[in-house]
Design a protein around this motif. Structure first.
Motif, mmCIF file in Angstrom:
data_model
loop_
_atom_site.group_PDB
_atom_site.id
_atom_site.type_symbol
_atom_site.label_atom_id
_atom_site.label_comp_id
_atom_site.label_asym_id
_atom_site.label_seq_id
_atom_site.Cartn_x
_atom_site.Cartn_y
_atom_site.Cartn_z
ATOM 1 N N THR A 280 0.987 -1.425 0.009
ATOM 2 C CA THR A 280 -0.310 -0.294 -0.005
ATOM 3 C C THR A 280 0.955 1.577 -0.196
ATOM 4 O OG1 THR A 280 -2.044 -0.970 1.397
ATOM 5 C CG2 THR A 280 -1.493 0.644 1.308
ATOM 6 N N PHE A 281 1.927 1.115 1.106
ATOM 7 C CA PHE A 281 2.299 3.009 1.005
ATOM 8 C C PHE A 281 3.690 3.383 0.442
ATOM 9 C CE2 PHE A 281 5.063 0.447 4.647
ATOM 10 C CZ PHE A 281 5.935 0.849 4.245
ATOM 11 N N ILE A 282 3.696 2.225 -0.371
ATOM 12 C CA ILE A 282 4.817 2.350 -1.319
ATOM 13 C C ILE A 282 4.307 2.318 -2.894
ATOM 14 C CG2 ILE A 282 6.492 0.960 -0.166
ATOM 15 C CD1 ILE A 282 6.348 -1.310 -2.684
ATOM 16 N N GLY A 283 2.796 2.208 -3.270
ATOM 17 C CA GLY A 283 2.123 2.297 -4.232
ATOM 18 C C GLY A 283 1.555 3.972 -4.564
ATOM 19 N N ILE A 284 0.569 3.958 -5.212
ATOM 20 C CA ILE A 284 -0.043 4.525 -6.049
ATOM 21 C C ILE A 284 -0.972 5.205 -4.627
ATOM 22 C CG2 ILE A 284 -1.616 5.713 -6.365
ATOM 23 C CD1 ILE A 284 -1.025 4.075 -9.159
ATOM 24 N N GLU A 285 -1.517 4.640 -3.670
ATOM 25 C CA GLU A 285 -2.103 4.977 -2.854
ATOM 26 C C GLU A 285 -1.485 5.417 -1.667
ATOM 27 O OE1 GLU A 285 -5.449 4.716 -0.072
ATOM 28 O OE2 GLU A 285 -4.833 4.937 -1.579
ATOM 29 N N GLY A 286 0.014 5.514 -1.698
ATOM 30 C CA GLY A 286 0.333 5.438 -0.196
ATOM 31 C C GLY A 286 0.868 6.997 -0.931
ATOM 32 N N GLU A 287 0.918 7.456 -2.144
ATOM 33 C CA GLU A 287 0.863 8.735 -2.699
ATOM 34 C C GLU A 287 0.281 9.475 -2.659
ATOM 35 O OE1 GLU A 287 4.597 9.656 -3.679
ATOM 36 O OE2 GLU A 287 4.648 7.947 -3.275
ATOM 37 N N ARG A 288 -0.784 9.424 -2.342
ATOM 38 C CA ARG A 288 -2.606 10.059 -1.510
ATOM 39 C C ARG A 288 -2.032 10.186 -0.123
ATOM 40 N NH1 ARG A 288 -6.785 9.741 0.045
ATOM 41 N NH2 ARG A 288 -6.687 7.178 0.809
ATOM 42 N N LEU A 289 -2.162 8.831 0.364
ATOM 43 C CA LEU A 289 -2.172 9.244 2.002
ATOM 44 C C LEU A 289 -0.574 9.946 2.302
ATOM 45 C CD1 LEU A 289 -2.386 5.654 2.834
ATOM 46 C CD2 LEU A 289 -4.182 6.860 2.829
ATOM 47 N N ARG A 290 0.097 10.018 1.637
ATOM 48 C CA ARG A 290 1.512 11.087 1.991
ATOM 49 C C ARG A 290 1.513 12.294 1.726
ATOM 50 N NH1 ARG A 290 4.190 6.006 1.675
ATOM 51 N NH2 ARG A 290 4.246 6.563 -1.050
ATOM 52 N N SER A 291 0.569 12.992 0.630
ATOM 53 C CA SER A 291 0.228 14.084 0.250
ATOM 54 C C SER A 291 -1.447 14.774 1.234
ATOM 55 C CB SER A 291 -0.686 13.814 -1.102
ATOM 56 O OG SER A 291 -0.856 15.580 -1.707
ATOM 57 N N LYS A 292 -2.261 14.165 1.691
ATOM 58 C CA LYS A 292 -3.153 14.246 2.197
ATOM 59 C C LYS A 292 -2.340 14.405 4.227
ATOM 60 C CE LYS A 292 -7.220 15.350 4.690
ATOM 61 N NZ LYS A 292 -7.627 13.960 4.889
ATOM 62 N N VAL A 293 -1.643 13.315 4.498
ATOM 63 C CA VAL A 293 -0.845 13.693 5.944
ATOM 64 C C VAL A 293 0.117 15.493 5.633
ATOM 65 C CG1 VAL A 293 1.163 13.305 7.196
ATOM 66 C CG2 VAL A 293 -0.172 11.641 6.502
ATOM 67 N N PHE A 294 0.759 15.367 5.215
ATOM 68 C CA PHE A 294 1.607 16.487 4.629
ATOM 69 C C PHE A 294 1.314 18.191 3.919
ATOM 70 C CE2 PHE A 294 5.096 13.372 4.424
ATOM 71 C CZ PHE A 294 5.242 14.043 5.016
ATOM 72 N N HIS A 295 -0.161 17.984 3.481
ATOM 73 C CA HIS A 295 -1.202 19.080 3.593
ATOM 74 C C HIS A 295 -1.718 19.080 4.671
ATOM 75 C CE1 HIS A 295 -4.385 21.311 1.984
ATOM 76 N NE2 HIS A 295 -5.559 20.427 2.956
ATOM 77 N N LEU A 296 -1.769 18.022 5.477
ATOM 78 C CA LEU A 296 -2.336 18.967 7.165
ATOM 79 C C LEU A 296 -1.025 19.470 7.579
ATOM 80 C CD1 LEU A 296 -4.412 15.521 8.613
ATOM 81 C CD2 LEU A 296 -5.181 18.058 7.396
ATOM 82 N N VAL A 297 -0.295 18.922 7.351
ATOM 83 C CA VAL A 297 1.411 19.508 7.999
ATOM 84 C C VAL A 297 1.572 20.960 8.400
ATOM 85 C CG1 VAL A 297 3.500 19.335 8.785
ATOM 86 C CG2 VAL A 297 2.205 17.243 8.639
ATOM 87 N N HIS A 298 1.405 21.408 7.000
ATOM 88 C CA HIS A 298 0.976 22.416 6.147
ATOM 89 C C HIS A 298 -0.138 23.841 6.905
ATOM 90 C CE1 HIS A 298 5.292 21.668 4.241
ATOM 91 N NE2 HIS A 298 4.475 21.129 3.437
ATOM 92 N N PHE A 299 -0.559 23.029 6.652
ATOM 93 C CA PHE A 299 -2.179 24.012 7.253
ATOM 94 C C PHE A 299 -1.995 24.387 7.964
ATOM 95 C CE2 PHE A 299 -6.823 24.120 8.034
ATOM 96 C CZ PHE A 299 -7.568 25.069 7.765
ATOM 97 N N PHE A 300 -1.609 22.905 9.601
ATOM 98 C CA PHE A 300 -1.383 23.416 11.022
ATOM 99 C C PHE A 300 -0.394 24.017 11.370
ATOM 100 C CE2 PHE A 300 1.041 22.730 14.566
ATOM 101 C CZ PHE A 300 0.285 23.056 15.565
ATOM 102 N N ARG A 301 0.508 24.039 10.871
ATOM 103 C CA ARG A 301 2.182 25.086 10.545
ATOM 104 C C ARG A 301 1.617 26.299 10.533
ATOM 105 N NH1 ARG A 301 6.470 22.754 12.664
ATOM 106 N NH2 ARG A 301 7.368 24.923 12.245
#
Length: 407
Positions: A280-301
Motif C-alpha cells: 500500500t504505502f510504496i504504491g499509488i495509494e501511499g502517494e495519496r496518503l502522504r500527500s494528505k498528511v503533509f497538506h495537513l502538516v503545512h495547514f497546521f503550521r
C-alpha cells in the motif's frame, strides 16, 4: 497515535490483509495462528524468508532480518555487536531502546558518548577525540554512531548525509533507526523533508515511495551505513520490524542477537499484514496518503504560526514531519493544558513531561494523520490557543487578545 497514514484505522486495509491471509492459509499447512517457536527452531517459514528478501530489495540493501518489534530490533543490534574496546557515539535524543541495547552489550559505559542533538560539529569533536586516543588514522577500535532519521519527541529530521559522510571520514559505522521515517518519507517526496521546501521533489513512475529518509536522500548504500531499522508499528499500521544490512551482519545477528534468538517469531498473519502494508504505502495509494498528511502538516503550521505571530518560534518546534509539538513549560502547566484539550476539546493529545524531555522543554505532542480533516486541525489550533491562555501560559501575544478570531 503514530498511525500517520491511517492504515491501522483503515477498514479497506484490513480487508486487504484478511483476503491475502485467507489465500495464504489455503496454500500452506498449519500452524495458522502462532508461529510455535523461534526462527532458529520451528518458527521459521518460507513466507518469512520471502518477506525478508522483499524487504531487502525495498530498502536497497543486501539482506534483511525480521524482528518482533522495533524495540527488539534495536536491542538485537546494539547488545550483540559492540565489543569492550569499541566506542558508541549517539545523539542525545535517541530512543530508550537504543540506550537499553547498549546497556545489554559488552561495552563499558565510559565508552558511550552522547553528542548534542543533530549537531554535526559536536559529533566531529567527539570523533576527533577518539581518533586522538588511537594515534592512527581511524578512531580507536570500532566506533558506532547511533541516530534516528526522524525524532519522536521533536519531529525533526536528522542530517543523515552529513553524519554518514563524517563517520566515513573517521572510519566509524552508523546505525539509523527509521521508526518514524518509514511510510512517511521516501524518494517521491524529498521536498517534505524540509519546512521551507527547498529540497528538490522527485516524481517518477520507476520510484517507490515511503521507504524512509535514507532512501529519500539516496543514502541506503552509503559506505558508512552499518544497519537501518524499520519499525512497522508506526506508519505501516501493523507490528514488527526489520533490520537491513550486509549479509555478514544479518548472519551474525541470527546467531548472536539474543532478543532474536530467544523470541518466538511473528505469526503468519503479522507477516501478511507487513507485506500488505508495504504494497500500500510504496504504491499509488501511499502517494495519496502522504500527500494528505503533509497538506495537513503545512495547514497546521500555517494556522498556528499566523496566530502566534512573532512568538511562534518560541513555542512551535521546527518539525517538517507529522510529529508536531507545542512547548508548554513546566510539568503542571503541560499536564493541565493536555487535560483540557482532551476533556474540553475532545482532542486526544498527551503531555510530554520532564525528564522524558529536558526541563523547560515540556510539550504537547501532536500527531497529524491521514484520517484527520482541516476542520479538526482548525479546532485543534483554537483549543491550543484558548487553553494555553486560560492556563496562564506566558505568551505575550495571547494576553488580552483572542487570537482564535484570526483563524
Amino acid at each position: 497515535s503514530n498511525d500517520y497514514l491511517g492504515l491501522a484505522h483503515s477498514s479497506k486495509q484490513h480487508g486487504i490483509v484478511e483476503s491475502k491471509y485467507r489465500e495464504l492459509t489455503q496454500k500452506q499447512s498449519p500452524p495458522f495462528l502462532g508461529s510455535t517457536g523461534s526462527r532458529l527452531l520451528s518458527g521459521n517459514s518460507a513466507y518469512a524468508l520471502s518477506l525478508e528478501k522483499f524487504l531487502a530489495v525495498a530498502h536497497n540493501r543486501p539482506c534483511a532480518l525480521l524482528c518482533n518489534s522495533g524495540y527488539d530490533a534495536n536491542l538485537s543490534i546494539l547488545s550483540s555487536i559492540a565489543l569492550p574496546d569499541d566506542f558508541i557515539v549517539l545523539d542525545e535524543l535517541v530512543h530508550n531502546s537504543l540506550i537499553m541495547g547498549i546497556k545489554m552489550s559488552r561495552i563499558p559505559m565510559n565508552h558511550v558518548i552522547f553528542f548534542r542533538h543533530n549537531d554535526v560539529q559536536d559529533l566531529e569533536r567527539i570523533l576527533l577525540s577518539l581518533k586522538g586516543r588511537s594515534g592512527g588514522d581511524d578512531v580507536n577500535g570500532c566506533t558506532m554512531v547511533i541516530v534516528e532519521s526522524v525524532y519522536s519527541m521533536d519531529g525533526d529530521v536528522s542530517p543523515l548525509e552529513e553524519i554518514l559522510d563524517l563517520s566515513s571520514k573517521f572510519g566509524a559505522n552508523v546505525v539509523v533507526d527509521e521508526a518514524h521515517g518509514l511510510g512517511v518519507f521516501g524518494r517521491t517526496n524529498v521536498n517534505d523533508l524540509s519546512i521551507n521546501t527547498s529540497l528538490k521533489t522527485v516524481h517518477s513512475d520507476s520510484l517507490i515511495g515511503g521507504t524512509g529518509v535514507l532512501s529519500a536522500l539516496n543514502l541506503e548504500n552509503h559506505p558508512a551505513l552499518l544497519a537501518a531499522v524499520y519499525t512497522f508499528g508506526k506508519a505501516a499500521g501493523c507490528h514488527g520490524a526489520v533490520i537491513t544490512g550486509s549479509k555478514v551482519l544479518i548472519e551474525y545477528l541470527i546467531n548472536y542477537a539474543r532478543p532474536f534468538v530467544y523470541s518466538t517469531s511473528l505469526p503468519s498473519h503479522s507477516l501478511v499484514a507487513i507485506k500488505c502494508s508495504y504494497d500500500t504505502f510504496i504504491g499509488i495509494e501511499g502517494e495519496r496518503l502522504r500527500s494528505k498528511v503533509f497538506h495537513l502538516v503545512h495547514f497546521f503550521r500555517s494556522n498556528i504560526e499566523t496566530a502566534l505571530k512573532d512568538e511562534s518560534a518560541d513555542y512551535l518546534l521546527p518539525s517538517p514531519s507529522p510529529i508536531q509539538a507545542i512547548i508548554c513549560r513546566g510539568n503542571e502547566h503541560c499536564v493541565e493544558v493536555a487535560k483540557k484539550l482532551r476533556e474540553l476539546g475532545g482532542i486526544s493529545v498527551f503531555p510530554i513531561r520532564s525528564p522524558t524531555v529536558p526541563k523547560g522543554e515540556e510539550r504537547i505532542r501532536i500527531i497529524l494523520h491521514e484520517h484527520n480533516t482541516e476542520m479538526e486541525v482548525v479546532h485543534l489550533v483554537k483549543c491550543i490557543l484558548r487553553f494555553m491562555k486560560t492556563s496562564n501560559a506566558n505568551i505575550g501575544k495571547l494576553q488580552g487578545e483572542d487570537m482564535t478570531s484570526k483563524l
